[in-house]
Design a protein around this motif. Structure first.
Motif, PDB file in Angstrom:
ATOM      1  N   ASP A  62       3.035  -5.141 -15.433  1.00 50.12           N
ATOM      2  CA  ASP A  62       1.857  -5.917 -15.054  1.00 50.12           C
ATOM      3  C   ASP A  62       0.548  -5.180 -15.338  1.00 50.12           C
ATOM      4  OD1 ASP A  62       2.157  -3.972 -13.104  1.00 50.12           O
ATOM      5  OD2 ASP A  62       1.644  -5.309 -11.449  1.00 50.12           O
ATOM      6  N   ALA A  63       0.563  -4.247 -16.287  1.00 41.52           N
ATOM      7  CA  ALA A  63      -0.614  -3.417 -16.561  1.00 41.52           C
ATOM      8  C   ALA A  63      -1.843  -4.249 -16.901  1.00 41.52           C
ATOM      9  CB  ALA A  63      -0.316  -2.437 -17.693  1.00 41.52           C
ATOM     10  N   VAL A  64      -1.694  -5.239 -17.758  1.00 43.83           N
ATOM     11  CA  VAL A  64      -2.846  -6.059 -18.150  1.00 43.83           C
ATOM     12  C   VAL A  64      -3.396  -6.804 -16.946  1.00 43.83           C
ATOM     13  CG1 VAL A  64      -3.603  -8.021 -19.560  1.00 43.83           C
ATOM     14  CG2 VAL A  64      -2.154  -6.253 -20.566  1.00 43.83           C
ATOM     15  N   GLU A  65      -2.509  -7.382 -16.140  1.00 43.18           N
ATOM     16  CA  GLU A  65      -2.964  -8.110 -14.955  1.00 43.18           C
ATOM     17  C   GLU A  65      -3.692  -7.184 -13.982  1.00 43.18           C
ATOM     18  OE1 GLU A  65       0.144  -8.377 -16.182  1.00 43.18           O
ATOM     19  OE2 GLU A  65       0.247 -10.469 -16.797  1.00 43.18           O
ATOM     20  N   ARG A  66      -3.197  -5.962 -13.845  1.00 50.32           N
ATOM     21  CA  ARG A  66      -3.834  -4.995 -12.936  1.00 50.32           C
ATOM     22  C   ARG A  66      -5.216  -4.594 -13.436  1.00 50.32           C
ATOM     23  NH1 ARG A  66       0.444  -0.487 -12.173  1.00 50.32           N
ATOM     24  NH2 ARG A  66      -1.265   0.477 -11.055  1.00 50.32           N
ATOM     25  N   ILE A  67      -5.356  -4.422 -14.739  1.00 51.52           N
ATOM     26  CA  ILE A  67      -6.657  -4.069 -15.304  1.00 51.52           C
ATOM     27  C   ILE A  67      -7.622  -5.251 -15.205  1.00 51.52           C
ATOM     28  CG2 ILE A  67      -7.873  -3.407 -17.421  1.00 51.52           C
ATOM     29  CD1 ILE A  67      -6.329  -1.106 -16.123  1.00 51.52           C
ATOM     30  N   VAL A  68      -7.135  -6.465 -15.412  1.00 50.88           N
ATOM     31  CA  VAL A  68      -7.983  -7.651 -15.242  1.00 50.88           C
ATOM     32  C   VAL A  68      -8.475  -7.726 -13.801  1.00 50.88           C
ATOM     33  CG1 VAL A  68      -7.985 -10.198 -15.188  1.00 50.88           C
ATOM     34  CG2 VAL A  68      -7.025  -8.983 -17.156  1.00 50.88           C
ATOM     35  N   ALA A  69      -7.590  -7.500 -12.846  1.00 45.14           N
ATOM     36  CA  ALA A  69      -7.986  -7.520 -11.428  1.00 45.14           C
ATOM     37  C   ALA A  69      -9.008  -6.422 -11.140  1.00 45.14           C
ATOM     38  CB  ALA A  69      -6.760  -7.358 -10.533  1.00 45.14           C
ATOM     39  N   LEU A  70      -8.812  -5.243 -11.713  1.00 43.85           N
ATOM     40  CA  LEU A  70      -9.765  -4.155 -11.537  1.00 43.85           C
ATOM     41  C   LEU A  70     -11.138  -4.544 -12.078  1.00 43.85           C
ATOM     42  CD1 LEU A  70     -10.292  -1.186 -10.706  1.00 43.85           C
ATOM     43  CD2 LEU A  70      -9.572  -0.554 -13.024  1.00 43.85           C
ATOM     44  N   ALA A  71     -11.152  -5.162 -13.254  1.00 45.22           N
ATOM     45  CA  ALA A  71     -12.422  -5.595 -13.854  1.00 45.22           C
ATOM     46  C   ALA A  71     -13.107  -6.654 -13.000  1.00 45.22           C
ATOM     47  CB  ALA A  71     -12.188  -6.124 -15.270  1.00 45.22           C
ATOM     48  N   LYS A  72     -12.322  -7.601 -12.487  1.00 43.31           N
ATOM     49  CA  LYS A  72     -12.898  -8.662 -11.657  1.00 43.31           C
ATOM     50  C   LYS A  72     -13.478  -8.106 -10.359  1.00 43.31           C
ATOM     51  CE  LYS A  72     -10.238 -12.597 -13.330  1.00 43.31           C
ATOM     52  NZ  LYS A  72      -9.254 -13.628 -13.010  1.00 43.31           N
ATOM     53  N   ASN A  73     -12.945  -7.000  -9.898  1.00 45.64           N
ATOM     54  CA  ASN A  73     -13.411  -6.374  -8.656  1.00 45.64           C
ATOM     55  C   ASN A  73     -14.181  -5.090  -8.931  1.00 45.64           C
ATOM     56  OD1 ASN A  73     -12.163  -8.216  -6.713  1.00 45.64           O
ATOM     57  ND2 ASN A  73     -10.265  -7.480  -7.628  1.00 45.64           N
ATOM     58  N   TRP A  74     -14.760  -4.982 -10.092  1.00 47.49           N
ATOM     59  CA  TRP A  74     -15.428  -3.767 -10.527  1.00 47.49           C
ATOM     60  C   TRP A  74     -16.506  -3.301  -9.543  1.00 47.49           C
ATOM     61  CZ3 TRP A  74     -15.108   0.491 -12.891  1.00 47.49           C
ATOM     62  CH2 TRP A  74     -16.223   1.184 -13.346  1.00 47.49           C
ATOM     63  N   THR A  78     -16.150   0.331  -7.680  1.00 47.38           N
ATOM     64  CA  THR A  78     -17.076   1.446  -7.873  1.00 47.38           C
ATOM     65  C   THR A  78     -17.748   1.829  -6.571  1.00 47.38           C
ATOM     66  OG1 THR A  78     -18.822  -0.082  -8.585  1.00 47.38           O
ATOM     67  CG2 THR A  78     -17.535   0.985 -10.305  1.00 47.38           C
ATOM     68  N   GLU A  79     -18.026   0.853  -5.724  1.00 46.72           N
ATOM     69  CA  GLU A  79     -18.599   1.135  -4.406  1.00 46.72           C
ATOM     70  C   GLU A  79     -17.650   2.011  -3.601  1.00 46.72           C
ATOM     71  OE1 GLU A  79     -19.822  -1.950  -1.409  1.00 46.72           O
ATOM     72  OE2 GLU A  79     -21.050  -2.562  -3.128  1.00 46.72           O
ATOM     73  N   GLU A  80     -16.369   1.640  -3.583  1.00 46.06           N
ATOM     74  CA  GLU A  80     -15.365   2.399  -2.826  1.00 46.06           C
ATOM     75  C   GLU A  80     -15.211   3.804  -3.398  1.00 46.06           C
ATOM     76  OE1 GLU A  80     -11.864  -0.031  -2.894  1.00 46.06           O
ATOM     77  OE2 GLU A  80     -12.740  -1.524  -1.555  1.00 46.06           O
ATOM     78  N   THR A  81     -15.236   3.928  -4.710  1.00 42.19           N
ATOM     79  CA  THR A  81     -15.106   5.236  -5.346  1.00 42.19           C
ATOM     80  C   THR A  81     -16.274   6.138  -4.984  1.00 42.19           C
ATOM     81  OG1 THR A  81     -13.913   4.253  -7.193  1.00 42.19           O
ATOM     82  CG2 THR A  81     -14.864   6.432  -7.565  1.00 42.19           C
ATOM     83  N   LEU A  82     -17.471   5.580  -4.958  1.00 41.99           N
ATOM     84  CA  LEU A  82     -18.660   6.366  -4.655  1.00 41.99           C
ATOM     85  C   LEU A  82     -18.708   6.796  -3.184  1.00 41.99           C
ATOM     86  CD1 LEU A  82     -21.351   4.400  -6.692  1.00 41.99           C
ATOM     87  CD2 LEU A  82     -20.359   6.637  -7.237  1.00 41.99           C
TER      88      LEU A  82
END
Length: 85
Positions: A62-74, A78-82
């Motif tokens: 499901d790598a593509v789906e996971r990356i799409v979800a990451l992009a949609k929640n970008w 990034t807020e959580e990472t910071l």
């Protein structure tokens, strides 16, 4: 889509890939989401990274789906990472 089909077939032939194994719509959706939600230059880079991961056997089913979800929640990602310092 005729040109896209021709290009896909010729590129696959050049790379020794089976065009039937290429989910064009899935990859186009991936790049669309990354381009719109992250940055345009991130789209081809992300497609390349997913390809590298697939080729090395490290990408999950499901790598593509996971990356799409990451992009949609970008924005949230990034807020959580910071704030995880």
């Amino acid at each position: 889509m005729h040109v896209l089909n021709e290009w896909t077939n010729l590129a696959c032939k050049e790379l020794g890939l089976d065009p039937a194994q290429v989910d064009r719509d899935k990859i186009l959706d991936l790049t669309k989401e990354v381009a719109h939600n992250v940055a345009r230059p991130a789209a081809p880079l992300t497609a390349y990274l997913v390809g590298l991961a697939q080729g090395s056997g490290t990408a999950s089913e499901d790598a593509v789906e996971r990356i799409v979800a990451l992009a949609k929640n970008w924005g949230q990602a990034t807020e959580e990472t910071l704030t995880d310092s």
